[in-house]
Motif scaffolding. Sequence first.
Motif, PDB file in Angstrom:
ATOM      1  N   LEU A 288      -9.796 -25.280 -12.289  1.00  0.00           N
ATOM      2  CA  LEU A 288      -9.382 -26.567 -11.734  1.00  0.00           C
ATOM      3  C   LEU A 288      -8.847 -27.476 -12.833  1.00  0.00           C
ATOM      4  O   LEU A 288      -7.829 -28.163 -12.652  1.00  0.00           O
ATOM      5  CB  LEU A 288     -10.568 -27.228 -11.020  1.00  0.00           C
ATOM      6  N   LEU A 289      -9.511 -27.480 -13.978  1.00  0.00           N
ATOM      7  CA  LEU A 289      -9.049 -28.281 -15.116  1.00  0.00           C
ATOM      8  C   LEU A 289      -7.649 -27.842 -15.550  1.00  0.00           C
ATOM      9  O   LEU A 289      -6.763 -28.672 -15.795  1.00  0.00           O
ATOM     10  CB  LEU A 289     -10.042 -28.162 -16.270  1.00  0.00           C
ATOM     11  N   LEU A 290      -7.432 -26.528 -15.637  1.00  0.00           N
ATOM     12  CA  LEU A 290      -6.126 -26.007 -16.060  1.00  0.00           C
ATOM     13  C   LEU A 290      -5.049 -26.330 -15.027  1.00  0.00           C
ATOM     14  O   LEU A 290      -3.919 -26.663 -15.385  1.00  0.00           O
ATOM     15  CB  LEU A 290      -6.216 -24.498 -16.292  1.00  0.00           C
ATOM     16  N   TRP A 291      -5.399 -26.258 -13.746  1.00  0.00           N
ATOM     17  CA  TRP A 291      -4.436 -26.584 -12.692  1.00  0.00           C
ATOM     18  C   TRP A 291      -3.997 -28.032 -12.792  1.00  0.00           C
ATOM     19  O   TRP A 291      -2.802 -28.351 -12.700  1.00  0.00           O
ATOM     20  CB  TRP A 291      -5.048 -26.296 -11.321  1.00  0.00           C
ATOM     21  N   ARG A 292      -4.958 -28.947 -12.983  1.00  0.00           N
ATOM     22  CA  ARG A 292      -4.603 -30.360 -13.123  1.00  0.00           C
ATOM     23  C   ARG A 292      -3.735 -30.570 -14.360  1.00  0.00           C
ATOM     24  O   ARG A 292      -2.795 -31.377 -14.352  1.00  0.00           O
ATOM     25  CB  ARG A 292      -5.857 -31.232 -13.210  1.00  0.00           C
ATOM     26  N   GLY A 293      -4.043 -29.845 -15.434  1.00  0.00           N
ATOM     27  CA  GLY A 293      -3.248 -29.965 -16.650  1.00  0.00           C
ATOM     28  C   GLY A 293      -1.816 -29.502 -16.463  1.00  0.00           C
ATOM     29  O   GLY A 293      -0.870 -30.123 -16.972  1.00  0.00           O
ATOM     30  N   VAL A 294      -1.640 -28.410 -15.729  1.00  0.00           N
ATOM     31  CA  VAL A 294      -0.293 -27.899 -15.462  1.00  0.00           C
ATOM     32  C   VAL A 294       0.503 -28.909 -14.634  1.00  0.00           C
ATOM     33  O   VAL A 294       1.685 -29.161 -14.896  1.00  0.00           O
ATOM     34  CB  VAL A 294      -0.364 -26.537 -14.744  1.00  0.00           C
ATOM     35  N   ARG A 295      -0.136 -29.514 -13.633  1.00  0.00           N
ATOM     36  CA  ARG A 295       0.528 -30.541 -12.830  1.00  0.00           C
ATOM     37  C   ARG A 295       0.959 -31.727 -13.702  1.00  0.00           C
ATOM     38  O   ARG A 295       2.061 -32.262 -13.535  1.00  0.00           O
ATOM     39  CB  ARG A 295      -0.403 -31.032 -11.719  1.00  0.00           C
ATOM     40  N   ILE A 296       0.093 -32.120 -14.602  1.00  0.00           N
ATOM     41  CA  ILE A 296       0.417 -33.240 -15.494  1.00  0.00           C
ATOM     42  C   ILE A 296       1.602 -32.876 -16.378  1.00  0.00           C
ATOM     43  O   ILE A 296       2.514 -33.686 -16.589  1.00  0.00           O
ATOM     44  CB  ILE A 296      -0.807 -33.618 -16.348  1.00  0.00           C
ATOM     45  N   ALA A 297       1.611 -31.652 -16.903  1.00  0.00           N
ATOM     46  CA  ALA A 297       2.716 -31.206 -17.765  1.00  0.00           C
ATOM     47  C   ALA A 297       4.032 -31.171 -16.994  1.00  0.00           C
ATOM     48  O   ALA A 297       5.082 -31.592 -17.504  1.00  0.00           O
ATOM     49  CB  ALA A 297       2.403 -29.826 -18.339  1.00  0.00           C
ATOM     50  N   LEU A 298       4.002 -30.684 -15.753  1.00  0.00           N
ATOM     51  CA  LEU A 298       5.218 -30.603 -14.942  1.00  0.00           C
ATOM     52  C   LEU A 298       5.747 -31.981 -14.572  1.00  0.00           C
ATOM     53  O   LEU A 298       6.959 -32.171 -14.417  1.00  0.00           O
ATOM     54  CB  LEU A 298       4.944 -29.789 -13.675  1.00  0.00           C
ATOM     55  N   GLY A 299       4.836 -32.945 -14.435  1.00  0.00           N
ATOM     56  CA  GLY A 299       5.249 -34.280 -14.021  1.00  0.00           C
ATOM     57  C   GLY A 299       5.460 -35.257 -15.158  1.00  0.00           C
ATOM     58  O   GLY A 299       5.774 -36.427 -14.913  1.00  0.00           O
TER      59      GLY A 299
END
Length: 367
Positions: A288-299
Amino acid sequence: MPLKKSNPDFILIIVTLSLLAIGLIMVYSASAIWAAYKFDGDSFYFAKRQLLFAGVGVVAMFFIMNVDYWTWRTWAKLIIIVCFVLLLAVLVPGIGVERNGSRSWIGVGAFSIQPSEFMKLAMIAFLAKFLSERQKFITSFKKGLMPSLGIVFLAFGLIMLQPDLGTGTVMVGTCVVMIFVSGARVVHFVWLGLLGVAGFVALIASAPYRIKRITSFLDPWADPQNSGFQMIQSFYAIGPGGLFGLGLGQSRQKFFYLPEPQTDFIFAIISEELGFIGGTLVILLFALLLWRGVRIALGAPDLYGSLVAVGIIAMVAIQVMINIGVVTGLMPVTGITLPFLSYGGSSLTLMLIAIGVLLNISRYSRY
């Protein structure tokens, strides 16, 4: 620069604090017996220190969450120079503190810091600045890839002089992910991958204890009292845990079987006491932490912010994969902590600072 600032990623905060809480509980559970034996009955010795570093780290996380992330772009050169100076200082007898055959710490009173841990984050900030400013050269091996890797392998060389293959591997892996995401050519990575494998084999062959770790990984029972000891004891912890575990605080392997279980092998104690369910919960929290991080990177609103976010997430992901891989026998034994869970002041503080930077990027992320 983006002008509109929103609230930070609340889910990321909750996940980070949840992992931190589990870590504090498990550090005490895993270390109480060893701490009482080693420190005159003080079973809370490791837990108290971990709680102190957790407090400092959380304060730093929330402070840095409110520092605009492009500030680190301005100070990236100075930060990495300071980290290089500290890496050199570690190698000086009388300044560097040696533990378990590795001179990786600088003593500060009753505490110590590990400069190589902070170099990982400094390298992320510097490399993101370098790559974002030289984006048009990234497909060029001479103008883009070589200068990027040059600074990375200079730091790697200093870390290997300690020696600390685990930390060096995480740093290099993180930087490779950042360079790849920034647009480097795949063919360059193929050749560098082959060169890297050859170099990795050479590093292993140059140290007898690393060769023993490889052979013990292939057959730990060939040398159960020496090179295979940690892995076997880890298996003996994970196996009896079953589905629901033996119960919090009920580990048997922490009774002087698994060496210093509060550090690199804490996931084995988690699996023994909390079972498959507890181990899976920890893995899901990391996912879940990595998923949120990927979303932040994409945005992220700019390339620098995106690359910093990618670097932080890659660093966490690589450490988690290596640590759990070692504990479960999927990788040879190496000294890699489990983020937010393993005992260790420098590692814990560094990770919370990194999450603080990620949270600030989330305040400007489109997602």
